[in-house]
Design an enzyme around this catalytic site. Structure first.
Site, mmCIF file in Angstrom:
data_model
loop_
_atom_site.group_PDB
_atom_site.id
_atom_site.type_symbol
_atom_site.label_atom_id
_atom_site.label_comp_id
_atom_site.label_asym_id
_atom_site.label_seq_id
_atom_site.Cartn_x
_atom_site.Cartn_y
_atom_site.Cartn_z
ATOM 1 N N LYS A 249 0.958 -1.163 -0.007
ATOM 2 C CA LYS A 249 0.056 0.042 -0.010
ATOM 3 C C LYS A 249 0.948 1.187 -0.057
ATOM 4 C CE LYS A 249 -2.321 1.743 3.790
ATOM 5 N NZ LYS A 249 -2.040 3.311 3.890
ATOM 6 N N ASP B 18 -3.679 4.338 -1.901
ATOM 7 C CA ASP B 18 -4.425 4.581 -0.809
ATOM 8 C C ASP B 18 -4.489 6.315 -0.567
ATOM 9 O OD1 ASP B 18 -6.036 4.951 1.573
ATOM 10 O OD2 ASP B 18 -4.324 4.439 2.795
ATOM 11 N N LYS C 239 -7.617 7.948 -1.042
ATOM 12 C CA LYS C 239 -8.644 8.496 -0.558
ATOM 13 C C LYS C 239 -9.266 9.642 -1.223
ATOM 14 C CE LYS C 239 -7.862 6.642 4.217
ATOM 15 N NZ LYS C 239 -6.326 6.164 4.353
ATOM 16 N N ASP D 194 -13.937 14.443 -4.205
ATOM 17 C CA ASP D 194 -14.109 15.547 -5.077
ATOM 18 C C ASP D 194 -15.244 15.261 -5.782
ATOM 19 O OD1 ASP D 194 -13.264 17.652 -6.499
ATOM 20 O OD2 ASP D 194 -11.038 17.194 -6.200
ATOM 21 N N THR E 118 -11.561 5.775 11.320
ATOM 22 C CA THR E 118 -11.505 5.185 12.828
ATOM 23 C C THR E 118 -10.933 6.522 13.687
ATOM 24 O OG1 THR E 118 -9.217 4.299 12.090
ATOM 25 C CG2 THR E 118 -11.244 2.861 12.257
ATOM 26 N N ARG F 119 3.203 -0.885 10.861
ATOM 27 C CA ARG F 119 4.413 -1.338 11.878
ATOM 28 C C ARG F 119 4.716 -2.674 12.134
ATOM 29 N NH1 ARG F 119 1.613 3.915 15.145
ATOM 30 N NH2 ARG F 119 0.313 2.887 13.764
HETATM 31 O O1 C5P Z 1 1.287 0.738 11.313
HETATM 32 P P1 C5P Z 1 -0.233 0.381 11.301
HETATM 33 O O2 C5P Z 1 -0.592 -1.243 10.776
HETATM 34 O O3 C5P Z 1 -1.207 0.824 12.437
HETATM 35 O O4 C5P Z 1 -0.521 0.954 9.895
HETATM 36 C C1 C5P Z 1 -1.840 0.885 9.292
HETATM 37 C C2 C5P Z 1 -1.883 1.373 8.089
HETATM 38 O O5 C5P Z 1 -3.306 1.554 7.602
HETATM 39 C C3 C5P Z 1 -1.481 3.040 8.054
HETATM 40 O O6 C5P Z 1 -1.083 3.317 6.761
HETATM 41 C C4 C5P Z 1 -2.586 3.793 8.212
HETATM 42 O O7 C5P Z 1 -2.663 5.036 7.698
HETATM 43 C C5 C5P Z 1 -3.828 2.919 7.588
HETATM 44 N N1 C5P Z 1 -5.316 3.211 8.204
HETATM 45 C C6 C5P Z 1 -5.455 3.132 9.336
HETATM 46 N N2 C5P Z 1 -6.748 3.434 9.865
HETATM 47 C C7 C5P Z 1 -7.696 3.675 9.159
HETATM 48 C C8 C5P Z 1 -7.298 3.735 7.571
HETATM 49 C C9 C5P Z 1 -6.140 3.496 7.292
HETATM 50 O O8 C5P Z 1 -4.726 2.857 10.156
HETATM 51 N N3 C5P Z 1 -9.050 3.792 9.421
#
Ligand code: C5P
Length: 241
Positions: free
Chosen positions: A43, A70, A72, A75, A129, A221
């Protein structure tokens, strides 16, 4: 019904989409050397795309990766439709847009990519979220986040999108509501729910999320910081964690 067989195609092989939350092409390519396209998808979000643009997308696709762009989109219908076309021209696998852009925006996007032989899947972002009930109220939305997610997922489906981004905690409800073919892409995945959550709040393990009906798991992460990312991906793919 056994939720593990809800979507055999997605759940079977490589459900993880690794979030490349890096700032430069060099850091990204350095990390991606630890991975393999047979183990995961990737992603690219706003930060990395703004910093590196199309060149990195093309480099990663030439290595055999399927890419989730991604960005998002949100528009007017014509602008989002043209952006989706540009993404389809690049050959990306998944593209997302905010459901609150409305039915006409989503229908225009779906129509814009309908004739591509390798059509990207279009996914709707429901309620971020990070938004709480009081944040929603402040922008004039009185419903609870969960009600809104359900309503917006239905709108995304009826407007021709292939699925939505949601929390794994909403996956079972949305699979029931929208059917097994409607894709659910879920971030907020952690290997140990009792351990370090970083800034995520409502988390699940990969195994729990897939059992709840998630089709794809967005993981940043936990994979990026793993000692052996490829081995971790193998254990997720084999249903061991
Ligand atoms: O490091 P981690 O596993 O928390 O990363 C989650 C990824 O998903 C990040 O790129 C974050 O921007 C994305 N994301 C999220 N929650 C959402 C939508 C996207 O954590 N509701």
């Amino acid at each position: 019904m056994n939720p593990l067989i809800l979507n055999a195609e997605a759940v079977s092989s490589k459900p993880v989409i690794v979030a490349l939350d890096f700032h430069s092409e060099m850091d990204t390519l350095h990390f991606v050397r630890h991975l393999d396209p047979s183990l995961c998808r990737l992603k690219i979000g706003k930060e990395l795309f703004t910093a590196t643009g199309r060149s990195l997308v093309e480099k990663l696709m030439s290595q055999g990766y399927e890419l989730f762009l991604d960005l998002k989109y949100h528009d007017i219908p014509n602008t989002v439709a043209q952006a989706c076309k540009a993404a389809a021209d690049m050959g990306v696998w998944l593209v997302d847009m905010h459901v609150c852009g409305g039915r006409r925006m989503m229908e225009a996007a779906a129509e814009a990519v309908a004739n591509y032989a390798e059509k990207p899947k279009l996914i709707g972002v429901t309620v971020l979220t990070s938004m709480t009930s009081s944040d929603l109220l402040e922008i004039g939305l009185q419903e609870e986040p969960e009600q809104l997610v359900s309503k917006w997922a239905a709108l995304a489906k009826n407007s021709g999108l292939d699925g939505v981004v949601c929390s794994a905690h909403e996956a079972a409800m949305l699979k029931n509501q929208c059917g097994t073919d409607f894709l659910l892409v879920t971030p907020g995945i952690r290997l140990d729910v009792a351990g370090n959550q970083d800034d995520q709040r409502r988390i699940m393990t990969p195994k729990q999320a897939l059992a709840s009906g998630s089709d794809y798991l967005v993981m940043g992460r936990p994979i990026v910081q793993a000692e052996n990312p490829a081995e971790l991906l193998r254990s997720i793919n084999e249903g061991r964690v």
